[in-house]
Design a protein around this motif. Structure first.
Motif, short mmCIF file in Angstrom:
data_model
loop_
_atom_site.label_atom_id
_atom_site.label_comp_id
_atom_site.label_asym_id
_atom_site.label_seq_id
_atom_site.Cartn_x
_atom_site.Cartn_y
_atom_site.Cartn_z
N LEU A 254 66.07 41.06 98.53
CA LEU A 254 66.69 40.12 99.46
C LEU A 254 67.65 40.78 100.45
O LEU A 254 68.14 40.12 101.36
N ASN A 255 67.93 42.04 100.27
CA ASN A 255 68.76 42.78 101.22
C ASN A 255 67.82 43.62 102.09
O ASN A 255 67.21 44.56 101.59
N PRO A 256 67.68 43.29 103.38
CA PRO A 256 66.69 44.00 104.19
C PRO A 256 66.90 45.51 104.24
O PRO A 256 65.93 46.28 104.15
N ALA A 257 68.14 45.95 104.36
CA ALA A 257 68.39 47.40 104.42
C ALA A 257 68.00 48.08 103.12
O ALA A 257 67.34 49.13 103.13
N VAL A 258 68.38 47.50 102.01
CA VAL A 258 68.06 48.10 100.71
C VAL A 258 66.55 48.06 100.47
O VAL A 258 65.96 49.04 100.00
N SER A 259 65.93 46.95 100.82
CA SER A 259 64.49 46.80 100.61
C SER A 259 63.70 47.84 101.41
O SER A 259 62.69 48.36 100.92
N VAL A 260 64.16 48.16 102.61
CA VAL A 260 63.48 49.16 103.44
C VAL A 260 63.84 50.58 103.02
O VAL A 260 62.98 51.45 102.90
N LEU A 261 65.12 50.82 102.76
CA LEU A 261 65.57 52.18 102.47
C LEU A 261 65.24 52.66 101.06
O LEU A 261 65.11 53.87 100.85
N LEU A 262 65.10 51.75 100.10
CA LEU A 262 64.81 52.17 98.73
C LEU A 262 63.48 52.93 98.64
O LEU A 262 63.45 54.06 98.13
N GLY B 113 58.78 52.43 104.88
CA GLY B 113 59.63 51.48 105.59
C GLY B 113 58.95 50.13 105.81
O GLY B 113 59.55 49.07 105.59
N VAL B 114 57.69 50.17 106.21
CA VAL B 114 56.94 48.93 106.45
C VAL B 114 56.73 48.18 105.13
O VAL B 114 56.85 46.96 105.07
N MET B 115 56.43 48.92 104.05
CA MET B 115 56.24 48.24 102.76
C MET B 115 57.54 47.59 102.29
O MET B 115 57.54 46.49 101.76
N GLY B 116 58.67 48.26 102.53
CA GLY B 116 59.95 47.67 102.16
C GLY B 116 60.27 46.43 102.97
O GLY B 116 60.77 45.43 102.45
N TYR B 117 59.95 46.49 104.27
CA TYR B 117 60.14 45.32 105.13
C TYR B 117 59.27 44.16 104.68
O TYR B 117 59.72 43.01 104.62
N ALA B 118 58.02 44.45 104.35
CA ALA B 118 57.11 43.40 103.88
C ALA B 118 57.62 42.77 102.59
O ALA B 118 57.56 41.55 102.42
N ALA B 119 58.13 43.61 101.69
CA ALA B 119 58.67 43.09 100.42
C ALA B 119 59.87 42.17 100.69
O ALA B 119 60.00 41.11 100.08
N TYR B 120 60.72 42.58 101.61
CA TYR B 120 61.86 41.74 101.98
C TYR B 120 61.38 40.40 102.55
O TYR B 120 61.83 39.34 102.12
N ARG B 121 60.48 40.45 103.51
CA ARG B 121 59.99 39.21 104.15
C ARG B 121 59.39 38.25 103.14
O ARG B 121 59.69 37.06 103.13
N ALA B 122 58.48 38.78 102.31
CA ALA B 122 57.79 37.93 101.34
C ALA B 122 58.78 37.31 100.35
O ALA B 122 58.69 36.12 100.04
N THR B 123 59.73 38.11 99.90
CA THR B 123 60.70 37.61 98.93
C THR B 123 61.66 36.62 99.56
O THR B 123 61.93 35.55 99.01
N PHE B 124 62.17 36.96 100.74
CA PHE B 124 63.10 36.07 101.44
C PHE B 124 62.46 34.71 101.71
O PHE B 124 63.04 33.66 101.44
N ASN B 125 61.24 34.74 102.22
CA ASN B 125 60.56 33.48 102.54
C ASN B 125 60.08 32.75 101.28
O ASN B 125 60.13 31.53 101.21
N GLY B 126 59.62 33.50 100.32
CA GLY B 126 59.07 32.89 99.11
C GLY B 126 60.10 32.31 98.17
O GLY B 126 59.81 31.38 97.43
#
Length: 189
Positions: free
Chosen positions: A16-24, A67-80
């Motif tokens: 749910l944290n976009p920066a962490v989701s992308v940077l991890l 980076g794209v996979m982390g962004y996708a994980a953030y989007r899906a989780t945030f919206n879902g």
């Protein structure tokens, strides 16, 4: 259908944290890449199929894909996990979080298997599992957030190419990356 397994799933705070989701994934992928110091030397010394990228290409490609996979994980989780989501969507999102965590683990395991342990058979099995998990994750994300699902397409394409490379390199090197079989062949000739 997959089950949400909290013990095998990154905490929702990561997603749910976009920066962490992308940077991890970028950070973990970079750490694994740097920890396998012999990677480039091994890659240059083994037999490769005619269609293979130069070693310098892997770092930039994987950085973008992570980076794209982390962004996708953030989007899906945030919206879902939105309070407006249906109970079914929330359940699918939690299952996708488990799938994502498993695929990230399989992804990070590949380099040590292939380059660190010189186990191309195990690495090929790993990457085949990785493609399967990501194919299913893409499908699950399509029910939650279509953009997240489409973000997986480049990753699936690269994984398909990486599978070709992994299996081809294994085959061309008699499934032995230690260099023993290549030295033995040279002695016979």
């Amino acid at each position: 259908m997959t089950t949400f397994i909290p013990a095998l799933t990154l905490p929702s705070a990561v997603f749910l944290n976009p920066a962490v989701s992308v940077l991890l994934p970028i950070g973990l992928g970079t750490a694994v890449g740097f920890s396998a110091r012999q990677t480039q030397k091994t890659y240059l010394s083994i037999k490769k199929p005619d269609l293979h990228p130069p070693p310098w290409l892997f770092g930039p490609v994987w950085t973008i894909l992570y980076g794209v996979m982390g962004y996708a994980a953030y989007r899906a989780t945030f919206n879902g996990l939105s309070p407006l989501s249906s109970p079914e969507t929330i359940q699918a999102t939690k299952q996708a979080m488990t799938l994502y965590t498993i695929q990230l683990g399989l992804n990070l395991l590949w380099t040590p298997l292939f380059f660190g342990l010189n186990r191309p058979v195990a690495a090929t099995v790993d990457i085949l599992g990785l493609i399967g998990v990501n194919g299913y994750l893409t499908y699950v994300w399509s029910t939650i957030d279509p953009v997240a699902s489409w973000c997986q397409v480049p990753y699936l394409g690269w994984l398909s190419f990486a599978t070709y490379l992994c299996a081809s390199i294994g085959y061309l090197n008699n499934w032995d990356l230690t260099g023993k079989s290549n030295k033995e062949e040279a002695k016979k000739e």
